[in-house]
Design an enzyme around this catalytic site. Structure first.
Site: not given
Lengths: 429, 429
Positions: A255, A258, A322-323, A356, A415
């Site tokens: 990670q 990145h 996220e992960h 991934d 209506h």
């Protein structure tokens, strides 16, 4: 790297905060790019591509020849790997196309929903330091499965005006051949409003840098929808004394490489593990080509000791990563307690890089705590669900009076009348 | 009212354009309200409620006594009507909770997704001229079915500081008792950031005026999600010579009475029907209490003659209406051709007001052409789908080399290493 021992619950909230992305200063610039592309179309696209990417492609659209040539430039070994990933992603994403039953809610009243593909979608595939052909798989496959009629890709060309053959090969493999050489905010604006070369789409997908992200945020205000808001990528690992510290170090580094703003967190109930992971990180870091980036990301990394694994999962649910990698002796049990996360990797053998690339799940996931309310990209992201209802005479007789009473109570007599006029027509029959 | 005969296809696009809502001028004001509520919390909420709604409720939270008193203020007839609607909405929205299968994508690699409720949601229920208790049903029922733990309602009080008993009764009926007396942009800001009295939520739902809509748009930039962007309500009716012109006139008026900016369109292949509908509109309009509003909306109403019903459905798909009524001799066949619409009413007996109240479908739907990419609110709107994957030793051996090759091709060696280190551990076994 910060080691935090038994933080009090009242500071969890501050530990869960992501660094604020104050990119208001770029908003003015991005608005200008969007407006410029909206009015000057291709001309503006060429201008910004030259200015920001130093690229002056002859044509915006990738030619058939370029796509054909790409096939020869990808090794057979990589081709067969991509094929395995493709097959897994297809299997998992096909299973998401569930048909709902028709429901007779009242006698004579049938309701149902139908999955209908979004007709035109745009996929943004970042260029930059590495050709992210995996993003082509992760966005293109569900778009194809959903049945989108027009699927286009925008991706920035290199300074030579060319797009990576890996991206072209992968796109062609899954049946996408409309690819445009344009990146950045100008690509998002072009897909949102259309230019002479690039068609307008209804929904835009894909990751990108802060300019792309801001452009996606802003074009939403013009009614174009996007996959989800974005922030730096994240992993949170929960591990106990049974976990392999080398695996964890490798996961944290995968990670960290990145970007310098990557968010990397480990939670454990075992203090010894923290020292072992630290040692593993130092050792493995030396072997990484992207060592500099990872080192920067590790500066903000938190290794947190908590009293129990239940505390770990509670913290993780507050963080909403996220992960989430769960690497404990009974990972399956802990996994059942997940409330907020994008994608969960259950057990010591399930590394993030599996998801991934090739396990089959999608890698386009909510960051920055958005996992509290957003799902990752799925086949459904490329669909709308349209609802239908059909009433017959029995339905009108049955439900008509209910609707009359409710409409009247909301003072909406038009209506009510739409129902009354139908009820009356049946009484006259 | 505009009658348009056989418009050329090249002008369809301009006929499908909604009036632009240039509300940039209110953006500054709304940003100020949001910032003020974010920093001054309850104090700011009270300030704006007094300023904009002329309301000074003693407490923001509705008391138990107020909720109990409401039950006595609703007629038994209306209670039983609400119960029928509730039951239908529950039946239809329960059917949306489908569980997906676990997929073994490769030998030793299992992937699945799980529906998990968004923990905290906020429902905005407009007040104003009529108490929209139907909105409480349409948002509250799917929130309950999804299993959201905290469900709060914000709704503006009258000048007497009270909330309509109809809203309180309906909320209590479906199990929601956390109701706050606050409306407008200040309500949206309070739910987005939390105040001393009003809790912060992760997702905000519900219709509202342009201030509410703008506030919902802006708070998205702080990571709070919303149901969908909003615009004026719309109906498009497709009818042929077999349709009852009085029904159509009633349907068009039921939309027109919503507001002066309501979008009302009829498409037909039968010129005679246009005159009949016009006559019906004139007659029925006289009987409407909201005649003034409807008259204003009818000014922009388009009655369009097209060569065939297939042209009508093509035009409708280009328009992407919020509500689509199909009133032709074989409505079912035409309904199958719908690509863009929020909710479809199939056949002459299916009026829009049925879906507004009680057929079972949701009435919170995409307007302004958003139906091209958005679905209406459903049980899924209150859920995230979290993905999971679990690899065992076989999975690593099987998929490991694929992931190594792909990670290397993207120059992400940390990603590759997370897999390699696991593969190696098995070789050493």
């Amino acid at each position: 790297m910060k080691t935090i021992l038994y933080p009090e619950k009242n500071i969890w909230n501050s530990l869960c905060k992501r660094p604020s992305m104050d990119n208001k200063d770029i908003e003015v610039v991005i608005r200008e790019i969007i407006e410029s592309v909206r009015s000057d179309k291709d001309k503006a696209v060429f201008h910004y591509s030259a200015k920001f990417d130093g690229a002056s492609p002859e044509n915006l659209k990738v030619s058939h020849t370029e796509i054909e040539e790409a096939t020869g430039q990808v090794s057979e070994k990589l081709k067969s790997a991509i094929n395995v990933a493709r097959s897994n992603i297809e299997k998992f994403h096909s299973a998401q196309l569930l048909a709902e039953p028709v429901i007779e809610t009242s006698f004579g009243v049938k309701c149902w929903r139908k999955n209908v593909a979004i007709e035109k979608v745009g996929l943004y595939v970042p260029g930059g330091s590495a050709p992210l052909f995996s993003t082509v798989l992760m966005l293109g496959i569900p778009a194809k499965l959903a049945g989108c009629k027009k699927i286009i890709i925008c991706t920035p060309p290199g300074k030579d005006g060319k797009v990576s053959p890996l991206i072209l090969y992968t796109a062609h493999l899954i049946g996408i051949t409309e690819i445009y050489k344009v990146g950045g905010a100008q690509a998002i604006a072009a897909m949102a409003f259309g230019t002479e070369s690039i068609p307008k789409v209804y929904k835009i997908f894909g990751p990108g840098n802060q300019y792309v992200t801001k452009a996606k945020e802003l074009i939403q205000q013009s009614g174009i929808s996007i996959d989800m808001p974005a922030g730096p990528s994240e992993v949170l690992v929960i591990a106990d004394g049974t976990a392999n510290a080398e695996f964890i170090a490798a996961d944290l580094l995968s990670q960290a490489e990145h970007g310098p703003d990557s968010q990397v967190v480990m939670l454990t109930d075992n203090q010894e593990l923290i020292s072992e992971v630290k040692a593993g990180l130092e050792k493995q870091l030396q072997q990484l080509p992207r060592k500099e980036i990872a080192t920067k990301a590790l500066e903000n990394t938190m290794l947190i000791l908590l009293p129990s694994l239940d505390d770990c999962i509670s913290f993780s649910n507050e963080y909403a990563p996220e992960h989430l990698i769960i690497n404990v002796s009974d990972s399956g049990i802990l996994a059942k307690k997940v409330i907020n996360a994008g994608s969960v990797f259950v057990g010591g053998f399930s590394c993030e890089s599996a998801g991934d690339y090739a396990s089959g799940t999608n890698h386009t996931l909510p960051t920055n705590g958005y996992a509290r309310s957003y799902s990752g990209v799925s086949t459904e992201s490329f669909l709308k669900k349209i609802s239908f209802q059909e009433m017959n005479r029995d339905g009108v007789i049955n439900l008509g009076p209910v609707i009359e009473i409710m409409a009247e109570a909301e003072s909406l007599y038009g209506h009510r009348n739409a129902m009354s006029i139908r009820l009356k027509s049946l009484q006259n029959d």
